[in-house]
Write a protein that holds these residues in place. Structure first.
Motif, PDB file in Angstrom:
ATOM      1  N   LYS A   9       9.718   0.751  -7.448  1.00 25.92           N
ATOM      2  CA  LYS A   9       9.862   0.895  -6.003  1.00 25.92           C
ATOM      3  C   LYS A   9       8.554   1.431  -5.406  1.00 25.92           C
ATOM      4  O   LYS A   9       7.830   2.171  -6.051  1.00 25.92           O
ATOM      5  CB  LYS A   9      10.987   1.866  -5.667  1.00 25.92           C
ATOM      6  N   PHE A  10       8.292   1.027  -4.192  1.00 26.87           N
ATOM      7  CA  PHE A  10       7.173   1.563  -3.436  1.00 26.87           C
ATOM      8  C   PHE A  10       7.749   2.366  -2.282  1.00 26.87           C
ATOM      9  O   PHE A  10       8.722   1.936  -1.650  1.00 26.87           O
ATOM     10  CB  PHE A  10       6.290   0.439  -2.883  1.00 26.87           C
ATOM     11  N   LYS A  11       7.153   3.494  -1.992  1.00 29.63           N
ATOM     12  CA  LYS A  11       7.612   4.290  -0.861  1.00 29.63           C
ATOM     13  C   LYS A  11       7.331   3.535   0.432  1.00 29.63           C
ATOM     14  O   LYS A  11       6.245   2.980   0.614  1.00 29.63           O
ATOM     15  CB  LYS A  11       6.907   5.641  -0.822  1.00 29.63           C
ATOM     16  N   LYS A  12       8.316   3.521   1.302  1.00 28.63           N
ATOM     17  CA  LYS A  12       8.194   2.816   2.577  1.00 28.63           C
ATOM     18  C   LYS A  12       6.997   3.340   3.377  1.00 28.63           C
ATOM     19  O   LYS A  12       6.247   2.571   3.976  1.00 28.63           O
ATOM     20  CB  LYS A  12       9.497   2.990   3.357  1.00 28.63           C
ATOM     21  N   GLU A  13       6.801   4.654   3.347  1.00 20.98           N
ATOM     22  CA  GLU A  13       5.691   5.260   4.087  1.00 20.98           C
ATOM     23  C   GLU A  13       4.330   4.808   3.546  1.00 20.98           C
ATOM     24  O   GLU A  13       3.401   4.542   4.303  1.00 20.98           O
ATOM     25  CB  GLU A  13       5.771   6.795   4.034  1.00 20.98           C
ATOM     26  N   THR A  14       4.238   4.694   2.219  1.00 18.18           N
ATOM     27  CA  THR A  14       2.981   4.273   1.601  1.00 18.18           C
ATOM     28  C   THR A  14       2.647   2.837   1.978  1.00 18.18           C
ATOM     29  O   THR A  14       1.507   2.526   2.338  1.00 18.18           O
ATOM     30  CB  THR A  14       3.072   4.408   0.068  1.00 18.18           C
ATOM     31  N   VAL A  15       3.641   1.960   1.909  1.00 16.41           N
ATOM     32  CA  VAL A  15       3.420   0.553   2.255  1.00 16.41           C
ATOM     33  C   VAL A  15       3.050   0.441   3.739  1.00 16.41           C
ATOM     34  O   VAL A  15       2.141  -0.305   4.105  1.00 16.41           O
ATOM     35  CB  VAL A  15       4.662  -0.296   1.920  1.00 16.41           C
ATOM     36  N   GLY A  16       3.728   1.200   4.588  1.00 17.84           N
ATOM     37  CA  GLY A  16       3.409   1.191   6.013  1.00 17.84           C
ATOM     38  C   GLY A  16       1.982   1.630   6.278  1.00 17.84           C
ATOM     39  O   GLY A  16       1.280   1.034   7.106  1.00 17.84           O
ATOM     40  N   LYS A  17       1.529   2.660   5.581  1.00 13.61           N
ATOM     41  CA  LYS A  17       0.145   3.134   5.748  1.00 13.61           C
ATOM     42  C   LYS A  17      -0.853   2.097   5.257  1.00 13.61           C
ATOM     43  O   LYS A  17      -1.903   1.894   5.873  1.00 13.61           O
ATOM     44  CB  LYS A  17      -0.052   4.458   5.022  1.00 13.61           C
ATOM     45  N   ALA A  34       9.574  -5.465   8.043  1.00 11.00           N
ATOM     46  CA  ALA A  34       8.295  -5.993   7.564  1.00 11.00           C
ATOM     47  C   ALA A  34       7.761  -5.132   6.420  1.00 11.00           C
ATOM     48  O   ALA A  34       7.203  -5.655   5.445  1.00 11.00           O
ATOM     49  CB  ALA A  34       7.279  -6.050   8.701  1.00 11.00           C
ATOM     50  N   VAL A  35       7.941  -3.832   6.525  1.00  9.36           N
ATOM     51  CA  VAL A  35       7.500  -2.928   5.460  1.00  9.36           C
ATOM     52  C   VAL A  35       8.298  -3.192   4.189  1.00  9.36           C
ATOM     53  O   VAL A  35       7.734  -3.251   3.090  1.00  9.36           O
ATOM     54  CB  VAL A  35       7.629  -1.451   5.903  1.00  9.36           C
ATOM     55  N   LEU A  36       9.609  -3.377   4.316  1.00 10.58           N
ATOM     56  CA  LEU A  36      10.435  -3.667   3.145  1.00 10.58           C
ATOM     57  C   LEU A  36      10.041  -4.997   2.502  1.00 10.58           C
ATOM     58  O   LEU A  36      10.003  -5.122   1.276  1.00 10.58           O
ATOM     59  CB  LEU A  36      11.915  -3.686   3.532  1.00 10.58           C
ATOM     60  N   LEU A  37       9.742  -5.994   3.323  1.00 12.27           N
ATOM     61  CA  LEU A  37       9.317  -7.293   2.808  1.00 12.27           C
ATOM     62  C   LEU A  37       7.987  -7.160   2.063  1.00 12.27           C
ATOM     63  O   LEU A  37       7.811  -7.707   0.970  1.00 12.27           O
ATOM     64  CB  LEU A  37       9.183  -8.308   3.942  1.00 12.27           C
ATOM     65  N   MET A  38       7.058  -6.422   2.633  1.00 14.86           N
ATOM     66  CA  MET A  38       5.768  -6.228   1.988  1.00 14.86           C
ATOM     67  C   MET A  38       5.920  -5.458   0.676  1.00 14.86           C
ATOM     68  O   MET A  38       5.248  -5.774  -0.311  1.00 14.86           O
ATOM     69  CB  MET A  38       4.821  -5.486   2.930  1.00 14.86           C
ATOM     70  N   ALA A  39       6.822  -4.486   0.639  1.00  5.39           N
ATOM     71  CA  ALA A  39       7.071  -3.729  -0.591  1.00  5.39           C
ATOM     72  C   ALA A  39       7.605  -4.661  -1.678  1.00  5.39           C
ATOM     73  O   ALA A  39       7.213  -4.559  -2.850  1.00  5.39           O
ATOM     74  CB  ALA A  39       8.055  -2.595  -0.324  1.00  5.39           C
TER      75      ALA A  39
END
Length: 98
Positions: A9-17, A34-39
């Protein structure tokens, strides 16, 4: 212990940043979906890199994967994305010329 899909899993905050680092304007926002898709895309990319690195190590009759194996397969992962970006750029350039 091998990681399962649920463990990766990737943290949502990390992917957003990470995404926001490439925005041209500070006012640009990204939706949670979009963040969830990118993760999910990052997870698939990492899994594919691991599998290809393992296959590279096996082809060299080595029992352990190291960074050199990853470096050898990296162009296979990056070049398709780069070629798609070039195609997109060339298409927009053609539209500008018309």
């Amino acid at each position: 212990m091998a990681a399962t899909d649920e463990d990766i899993k990737f943290k949502k905050e990390t992917v957003g940043k990470l995404l926001s680092m490439f925005f041209k304007e500070d006012q640009t926002r990204v939706s949670g979906e979009a963040v969830l898709l990118m993760a999910e895309m990052l997870k698939i990319f990492i899994q594919e890199a691991a599998v290809r690195s393992l296959k590279q190590a096996e082809s060299e009759d080595v029992d352990e994967v190291n960074v050199e194996h990853f470096e050898k397969i990296l162009p296979q992962l990056v070049l398709p994305a780069c070629s798609m970006a070039l195609i997109k750029d060339s298409q927009s350039s053609w539209k500008q010329l018309e």
